[in-house]
Design a protein around this motif. Structure first.
Motif, PDB file in Angstrom:
ATOM      1  N   PHE A   1      -1.866  29.605   8.511  1.00 37.73           N
ATOM      2  CA  PHE A   1      -0.641  29.874   9.266  1.00 37.73           C
ATOM      3  C   PHE A   1       0.596  29.570   8.423  1.00 37.73           C
ATOM      4  CE2 PHE A   1      -2.264  29.340  13.934  1.00 37.73           C
ATOM      5  CZ  PHE A   1      -3.100  30.431  13.743  1.00 37.73           C
ATOM      6  N   ASP A   2       1.638  30.330   8.661  1.00 35.52           N
ATOM      7  CA  ASP A   2       2.927  30.043   8.043  1.00 35.52           C
ATOM      8  C   ASP A   2       3.551  28.815   8.718  1.00 35.52           C
ATOM      9  OD1 ASP A   2       2.691  32.268   6.401  1.00 35.52           O
ATOM     10  OD2 ASP A   2       3.680  33.592   7.854  1.00 35.52           O
ATOM     11  N   ASN A   3       4.642  28.353   8.129  1.00 36.34           N
ATOM     12  CA  ASN A   3       5.431  27.257   8.707  1.00 36.34           C
ATOM     13  C   ASN A   3       4.622  25.973   8.879  1.00 36.34           C
ATOM     14  OD1 ASN A   3       7.734  28.967   9.009  1.00 36.34           O
ATOM     15  ND2 ASN A   3       6.785  29.840  10.847  1.00 36.34           N
ATOM     16  N   GLN A   4       3.858  25.615   7.837  1.00 42.62           N
ATOM     17  CA  GLN A   4       3.177  24.323   7.849  1.00 42.62           C
ATOM     18  C   GLN A   4       4.228  23.209   7.868  1.00 42.62           C
ATOM     19  OE1 GLN A   4      -0.244  23.800   7.845  1.00 42.62           O
ATOM     20  NE2 GLN A   4      -0.705  26.005   7.834  1.00 42.62           N
ATOM     21  N   ILE A   5       3.934  22.132   8.567  1.00 48.29           N
ATOM     22  CA  ILE A   5       4.896  21.046   8.775  1.00 48.29           C
ATOM     23  C   ILE A   5       4.718  19.957   7.719  1.00 48.29           C
ATOM     24  CG2 ILE A   5       5.756  19.344  10.436  1.00 48.29           C
ATOM     25  CD1 ILE A   5       6.162  22.212  11.365  1.00 48.29           C
ATOM     26  N   ASP A   6       5.814  19.408   7.238  1.00 47.28           N
ATOM     27  CA  ASP A   6       5.784  18.319   6.266  1.00 47.28           C
ATOM     28  C   ASP A   6       5.050  17.104   6.839  1.00 47.28           C
ATOM     29  OD1 ASP A   6       7.052  17.065   3.702  1.00 47.28           O
ATOM     30  OD2 ASP A   6       7.520  15.657   5.319  1.00 47.28           O
ATOM     31  N   GLU A   7       4.257  16.442   5.997  1.00 47.78           N
ATOM     32  CA  GLU A   7       3.435  15.317   6.465  1.00 47.78           C
ATOM     33  C   GLU A   7       4.282  14.202   7.057  1.00 47.78           C
ATOM     34  OE1 GLU A   7       0.159  14.921   6.799  1.00 47.78           O
ATOM     35  OE2 GLU A   7      -0.092  17.005   6.162  1.00 47.78           O
ATOM     36  N   GLN A   8       5.422  13.900   6.449  1.00 49.21           N
ATOM     37  CA  GLN A   8       6.250  12.816   6.967  1.00 49.21           C
ATOM     38  C   GLN A   8       6.809  13.162   8.345  1.00 49.21           C
ATOM     39  OE1 GLN A   8       6.519   9.704   5.537  1.00 49.21           O
ATOM     40  NE2 GLN A   8       7.340   9.289   7.580  1.00 49.21           N
ATOM     41  N   VAL A   9       7.114  14.442   8.561  1.00 49.02           N
ATOM     42  CA  VAL A   9       7.589  14.878   9.875  1.00 49.02           C
ATOM     43  C   VAL A   9       6.482  14.671  10.913  1.00 49.02           C
ATOM     44  CG1 VAL A   9       8.359  16.855  11.247  1.00 49.02           C
ATOM     45  CG2 VAL A   9       9.242  16.527   8.929  1.00 49.02           C
ATOM     46  N   LYS A  10       5.254  14.995  10.540  1.00 53.40           N
ATOM     47  CA  LYS A  10       4.125  14.777  11.453  1.00 53.40           C
ATOM     48  C   LYS A  10       4.013  13.300  11.840  1.00 53.40           C
ATOM     49  CE  LYS A  10       1.225  18.317   9.201  1.00 53.40           C
ATOM     50  NZ  LYS A  10      -0.043  18.522   8.485  1.00 53.40           N
ATOM     51  N   ILE A  11       4.078  12.432  10.830  1.00 52.28           N
ATOM     52  CA  ILE A  11       3.938  10.993  11.082  1.00 52.28           C
ATOM     53  C   ILE A  11       5.082  10.481  11.953  1.00 52.28           C
ATOM     54  CG2 ILE A  11       3.968   8.720   9.964  1.00 52.28           C
ATOM     55  CD1 ILE A  11       2.553  10.116   7.556  1.00 52.28           C
ATOM     56  N   ASP A  12       6.297  10.952  11.676  1.00 54.94           N
ATOM     57  CA  ASP A  12       7.449  10.530  12.479  1.00 54.94           C
ATOM     58  C   ASP A  12       7.275  10.946  13.939  1.00 54.94           C
ATOM     59  OD1 ASP A  12       8.586   9.471  10.220  1.00 54.94           O
ATOM     60  OD2 ASP A  12       9.960  11.148   9.864  1.00 54.94           O
ATOM     61  N   ARG A  13       6.797  12.176  14.163  1.00 55.37           N
ATOM     62  CA  ARG A  13       6.602  12.644  15.537  1.00 55.37           C
ATOM     63  C   ARG A  13       5.486  11.870  16.234  1.00 55.37           C
ATOM     64  NH1 ARG A  13       7.393  19.266  14.629  1.00 55.37           N
ATOM     65  NH2 ARG A  13       9.651  19.125  14.249  1.00 55.37           N
ATOM     66  N   GLN A  14       4.444  11.552  15.494  1.00 56.75           N
ATOM     67  CA  GLN A  14       3.369  10.733  16.064  1.00 56.75           C
ATOM     68  C   GLN A  14       3.908   9.369  16.499  1.00 56.75           C
ATOM     69  OE1 GLN A  14       0.477   9.150  13.254  1.00 56.75           O
ATOM     70  NE2 GLN A  14      -1.191   9.531  14.713  1.00 56.75           N
ATOM     71  N   ASP A  15       4.707   8.750  15.650  1.00 60.21           N
ATOM     72  CA  ASP A  15       5.275   7.427  15.969  1.00 60.21           C
ATOM     73  C   ASP A  15       6.167   7.498  17.205  1.00 60.21           C
ATOM     74  OD1 ASP A  15       3.980   6.340  13.813  1.00 60.21           O
ATOM     75  OD2 ASP A  15       5.720   6.348  12.486  1.00 60.21           O
ATOM     76  N   ILE A  16       6.992   8.519  17.286  1.00 63.37           N
ATOM     77  CA  ILE A  16       7.900   8.665  18.428  1.00 63.37           C
ATOM     78  C   ILE A  16       7.117   8.781  19.728  1.00 63.37           C
ATOM     79  CG2 ILE A  16       9.549  10.237  19.542  1.00 63.37           C
ATOM     80  CD1 ILE A  16      10.558  10.899  16.662  1.00 63.37           C
ATOM     81  N   LEU A  17       6.078   9.632  19.710  1.00 67.60           N
ATOM     82  CA  LEU A  17       5.307   9.864  20.928  1.00 67.60           C
ATOM     83  C   LEU A  17       4.509   8.627  21.328  1.00 67.60           C
ATOM     84  CD1 LEU A  17       5.114  12.242  22.846  1.00 67.60           C
ATOM     85  CD2 LEU A  17       3.075  13.015  21.625  1.00 67.60           C
ATOM     86  N   MET A  18       3.962   7.928  20.342  1.00 64.55           N
ATOM     87  CA  MET A  18       3.191   6.730  20.664  1.00 64.55           C
ATOM     88  C   MET A  18       4.094   5.605  21.179  1.00 64.55           C
ATOM     89  SD  MET A  18       0.056   7.333  20.542  1.00 64.55           S
ATOM     90  CE  MET A  18      -0.487   5.658  20.840  1.00 64.55           C
ATOM     91  N   ARG A  19       5.340   5.534  20.697  1.00 61.12           N
ATOM     92  CA  ARG A  19       6.267   4.531  21.239  1.00 61.12           C
ATOM     93  C   ARG A  19       6.599   4.836  22.693  1.00 61.12           C
ATOM     94  NH1 ARG A  19       8.843   4.761  16.093  1.00 61.12           N
ATOM     95  NH2 ARG A  19      10.503   6.102  16.931  1.00 61.12           N
ATOM     96  N   GLU A  20       6.768   6.112  22.984  1.00 61.98           N
ATOM     97  CA  GLU A  20       7.006   6.511  24.377  1.00 61.98           C
ATOM     98  C   GLU A  20       5.833   6.064  25.251  1.00 61.98           C
ATOM     99  OE1 GLU A  20       9.601   7.759  25.683  1.00 61.98           O
ATOM    100  OE2 GLU A  20      10.733   8.869  24.164  1.00 61.98           O
ATOM    101  N   GLN A  21       4.612   6.296  24.763  1.00 68.49           N
ATOM    102  CA  GLN A  21       3.437   5.975  25.562  1.00 68.49           C
ATOM    103  C   GLN A  21       3.226   4.477  25.692  1.00 68.49           C
ATOM    104  OE1 GLN A  21       1.718   7.941  27.447  1.00 68.49           O
ATOM    105  NE2 GLN A  21       0.308   6.346  28.124  1.00 68.49           N
ATOM    106  N   LEU A  22       3.599   3.707  24.672  1.00 69.73           N
ATOM    107  CA  LEU A  22       3.443   2.260  24.756  1.00 69.73           C
ATOM    108  C   LEU A  22       4.262   1.700  25.917  1.00 69.73           C
ATOM    109  CD1 LEU A  22       2.247  -0.320  23.550  1.00 69.73           C
ATOM    110  CD2 LEU A  22       4.243  -0.449  22.044  1.00 69.73           C
ATOM    111  N   ASP A  23       5.475   2.231  26.092  1.00 66.61           N
ATOM    112  CA  ASP A  23       6.312   1.793  27.217  1.00 66.61           C
ATOM    113  C   ASP A  23       5.667   2.166  28.554  1.00 66.61           C
ATOM    114  OD1 ASP A  23       8.179   0.821  25.446  1.00 66.61           O
ATOM    115  OD2 ASP A  23       9.458   2.601  25.523  1.00 66.61           O
TER     116      ASP A  23
END
Length: 450
Positions: A349-371
């Motif tokens: 697929f085109d538009n592969q996402i940068d690895e650091q962007v993936k990790i940042d999004r994972q962290d954001i979502l997991m912080r939301e879920q921790l609350d």
């Protein structure tokens, strides 16, 4: 001849390990938990995502060190890595003596005999076995590697969902249900061994029965398990939203031995992403299923997983996912970064996402879920819950176990003090007094003796 085992990956892989253990022990081999004592080590591998592949390779290289510097005679590699990279393993890891694809686990005795006889004769020939997935015998006698009181039962093999990111259909083949009578017979065997928690698994348990009976049969299977055994807890793992039938909802709601717990992998909520992932159904369907489960089964505990950083995921798509998680307040959430896997549609697929962007999004979502988790768990303070005791920790002088809301290995724990020692595998009532992250802390309520 002593055999060592390294079992990696998911519970479905662990079940394959248990079948191989039984066949080797039935053939007279001794199994040792210490790799340094083994003559042969079998490594049952996972290759679902990049981190799993790396873990498998690291384990093979670690065991290869024992072969070079210790008394280890042979290495056998089985499982998904062996199936997926059959040509490369012998070429890049010459220490490996035998490879078995996922369809060849019942050839494990033959493989061990081949590599040990070969060593005695000085031959350098390697052993390999790959059978078409359609020819695989489903099920088989097992040696439990889980605690005596808890076990997994695999009701099907393979997958037909063909999600764009997933390599499993290419590794495990098409979806194949086991015969219901065969599953019931295994459940009875597990009951006889003292199992009190039965965790039902497959790549997609909600599809069960469609291929051999012409209709979804999970509800009927669950009913028969509870009718024909006395196992107190039956837990459902890996259910797909598009196959949650009214009959299944009713069985979960009305059957007291089916835990009010469901693992429902959703992966995303943006319609753009769901379509790109080749997921079945859209965001409206997913929201309706979640709402219906909560309406029909008010105390249901819903666990889900999401993938962030899939090719083409925009900030708008990710924001929509975050809002969905905040609004829906799932009880349990796992978040994975997209892993680009060869031989899957999404790899190109085109538009592969940068690895650091993936990790940042994972962290954001997991912080939301921790609350959200903390908020949900605080509601448990003061309540009395039933806990399946797992063990006693002498350091903290507390027992620990899991409630009906906590699946083995993936969810939290309940830690509790008790005036008397509680045996592992016992059910005990615990009054919750405190919450720390994903875990609950409390005190056992022991009935006064007459």
């Amino acid at each position: 001849m002593k055999i060592g085992f390294v079992s990696l990956g998911c519970p479905k892989n662990q079940l394959d390990t248990e079948v191989m253990l039984h066949e080797l022990m039935a053939a007279g081999y001794e199994v040792t938990p210490e790799e340094t004592e083994a003559d042969v080590v079998i490594i049952n591998t996972c290759a679902f995502i990049e981190s799993a592949k790396q873990e498998a390779i690291d384990n093979i290289l670690d065991i290869a060190w024992l072969k070079k510097h210790h008394t280890l005679k042979a290495i056998v590699v089985t499982g998904c890595l062996a199936e997926r990279y059959r040509d490369q393993i012998f070429e890049e890891m010459p220490e490996v003596d035998a490879i078995l694809g996922v369809g060849s686990i019942h050839n494990i005795v033959e493989a061990v005999e081949a590599v040990t006889v070969k060593k005695k004769k000085g031959s350098k020939r390697k052993y390999s076995s790959y059978l078409p997935n359609d020819e695989v015998k489903l099920g088989g006698d097992r040696v439990l590697t889980t605690p005596d009181y808890s076990a997994y039962i695999k009701i099907a093999e393979g997958c037909d969902n063909k999600c764009a990111y997933c390599a499993i259909p290419g590794i495990r083949g098409r979806f194949r249900s086991r015969e219901m009578d065969d599953i019931i017979a295994e459940a009875k065997q597990l009951e006889a061994l003292g199992v009190k928690e039965l965790n039902v698994v497959a790549q997609d348990i909600t599809r069960y029965g469609l291929d051999i009976y012409g209709e979804y049969k999970l509800a009927e299977l669950l009913h028969r398990i509870t009718e024909e055994t006395s196992i107190p807890w039956v837990r459902l793992l890996y259910c797909y939203p598009d196959k949650i039938t009214d009959e299944l909802i009713a069985e979960i709601r009305d059957n007291p031995r089916i835990l009010k717990y469901i693992d429902l992998p959703i992966q995303h909520i943006s319609d753009n992403m769901l379509k790109a992932m080749n997921r079945h159904g859209d965001s409206t369907m997913i929201k309706e299923v979640v709402a219906k489960l909560r309406r029909e089964i008010p105390d249901i505990m819903i666990r889900t997983t999401f993938i962030v950083g899939f090719p083409g995921e925009t900030e708008e798509d990710f924001t929509e996912l975050c809002e969905f998680v905040k609004e829906t307040k799932f009880d349990r959430v796992g978040v994975f970064t997209y892993s680009r896997e060869e031989d899957t549609p999404a790899y190109d697929f085109d538009n592969q996402i940068d690895e650091q962007v993936k990790i940042d999004r994972q962290d954001i979502l997991m912080r939301e879920q921790l609350d959200i988790n903390e908020e949900n768990n605080k509601k448990m303070i003061g309540k009395t819950i039933t806990v399946l005791c797992e063990d006693f920790d002498p350091v903290s002088e507390a027992h620990f176990g899991r409630s009906a809301n906590d699946a083995p290995e993936i969810d939290g724990k309940v830690y509790f003090k008790s005036e008397v020692r509680i045996a592992p595998g016992s059910f005990v009532d615990v009054k919750v007094r405190e919450v720390v992250d994903y875990d609950l802390y409390g005190i056992a309520i022991i009935p006064k003796s007459k």
